[in-house]
Design an enzyme around this catalytic site. Structure first.
Site, PDB file in Angstrom:
ATOM      1  CG  LEU A 151      -1.875  -1.131   1.464  1.00  0.00           C
ATOM      2  CD1 LEU A 151      -2.578  -0.983   2.808  1.00  0.00           C
ATOM      3  CD2 LEU A 151      -2.909  -1.168   0.350  1.00  0.00           C
ATOM      4  CE1 TYR A 189      -0.826   7.884  -6.709  1.00  0.00           C
ATOM      5  CE2 TYR A 189      -3.054   8.137  -7.551  1.00  0.00           C
ATOM      6  CZ  TYR A 189      -2.175   7.592  -6.640  1.00  0.00           C
ATOM      7  OH  TYR A 189      -2.645   6.753  -5.672  1.00  0.00           O
ATOM      8  CE  LYS A 205       0.012   3.554  -6.751  1.00  0.00           C
ATOM      9  NZ  LYS A 205       0.506   2.399  -5.966  1.00  0.00           N
ATOM     10  CB  ALA A 239      -2.704  -0.540  -3.228  1.00  0.00           C
TER      11      ALA A 239
END
Ligand code: UDP
Length: 347
Positions: free
Chosen positions: A81, A154, A158, A122
């Site tokens: 996470l 971002y 990811k 995550a």
């Protein structure tokens, strides 16, 4: 407890979601290592578990290979996470965001491969970017904005995390699962990195103007952290989740303006609701998503999972948690509990 007790390593364990996850894992009889550098996480989030005999905390960066190796070598499952959180933090610190997200995930995957751990990474609904086909399904195409706009870094970082994790699965057989978390909310979430609900609640309770960015017509679906934790644990225990991507979120939509009104009523506040242009709230040229709704049929089919708490219930519990927190007379600093936690860190 339905499953055999395991050892979990939770990176970002002192964060908002991590701390709730750890409480549930311990309650289910598992052993838990938390790894956190306390940059955005807080030791106080772990107050409820710090004395638990099956809990161990390590304060280190997720890229610290010595600590990561030591913890991964004793773990069955890694739930990763640790990441840059919050739109505000991302817009203000784009270099850090990209580096933490990409390097952190790379370090976790390497360690998990070496020690043969199951891994859950995550990710975020941000990866759907500006896609307008609602709801967002896991196999949909994604549409990101220009690289000149740092918000999209971002999502891109990811996406690299997802690609890398799935590549480890395909090339090396690493058992990975990707969780695309949609807006998650609950006690201990902080507003300082941009998250709307804790910000609006704090403003309403303080009698300050409630800041709605843009027109306030943009819509989101907020999911209670306890529901999200159930989904994470369920996926970590299911073999058929390996090598796959899952949306985790609520499908109950609200506009941000109506969210502010609901919060104001629940907080019995007379705060004005003020619209603030995005340029002023974030940075010039900032782009927001108008709607973001998950298609959760995949996780529902596998686990029968569906969020149990509606938005009114979530808001009532978070308003209550904020009230208690602001009324509590706390010693200066983060309190003795947190200092004690740090004293018990694994070395
Ligand atoms: N927002 C707002 N006021 C705030 C903080 C955020 O109106 O004080 C808006 C934000 O622009 C977005 C929505 O609330 O449209 C949700 O923001 P958040 O940062 O919580 O999550 P996001 O969905 O943007 O990742």
């Amino acid at each position: 407890m339905t499953q055999q007790a395991k050892t979990y390593l939770v990176t970002g364990g002192a964060g908002f979601i991590g701390s709730h996850l750890i409480e549930s894992l311990l309650a289910a009889g598992h052993r838990v290592f938390a790894l956190d550098d306390l940059s955005t996480g807080r030791a106080a989030n772990l107050d409820a578990v710090r004395r638990h005999p099956n809990f161990h905390f390590a304060r280190a960066k997720v890229t610290d290979s010595v600590v990561l190796d030591r913890l991964a070598s004793q773990s069955d499952v890694v739930i990763h996470l640790a990441a840059a959180v919050g739109v505000k933090l991302i817009v203000d610190h784009p270099v850090e965001t990209i580096e933490i997200n990409v390097n952190g995930t790379e370090a976790v995957l390497k360690a998990a491969l070496h020690y043969e751990c199951r891994v859950l990474i995550a990710s975020t609904s941000e990866v759907y970017g500006k896609g307008s086909r609602i709801p967002f399904a896991e196999d949909d195409d994604v549409l990101l904005g220009s690289t000149m706009k740092s918000r999209w870094s971002y999502a891109a970082s990811k996406m690299i995390d997802e690609f890398l994790a799935l590549a480890y699965h395909r090339e090396f057989g690493l058992p990975v699962t990707i969780l695309r978390l949609f807006n998650t909310v609950g006690p201990r979430q902080r507003g300082r990195y941009g998250m709307v609900i804790p910000r609006l609640i704090a403003q309403a309770l303080a009698g300050e103007a409630m800041t709605v960015y843009g027109t306030g017509e943009q819509q989101r679906c907020f999911c209670d952290v306890r529901d999200v934790v159930e989904a994470i644990i369920g996926l970590s225990e299911h073999r058929q989740a390996v090598g796959r991507v899952f949306n985790v979120g609520s499908t109950e939509e609200t506009s941000i303006f109506s969210l502010a009104e609901r919060i104001r009523t629940l907080a019995e506040s007379s705060s004005p609701i003020t619209r603030i242009p995005y340029d002023q709230a974030y940075s010039p040229g900032f782009e927001d998503m108008q709607r973001r709704v998950p298609d959760t049929s995949r996780i529902h089919q596998l686990l029968g999972w569906t969020p149990r708490r509606c938005l009114d219930e979530i808001l009532a519990s978070v308003v209550e948690a904020h009230r208690i927190h602001t009324q509590a007379i706390r010693p200066l600093g983060t309190g003795s509990a947190s200092s004690e936690l740090l004293a018990r860190e694994v070395s």
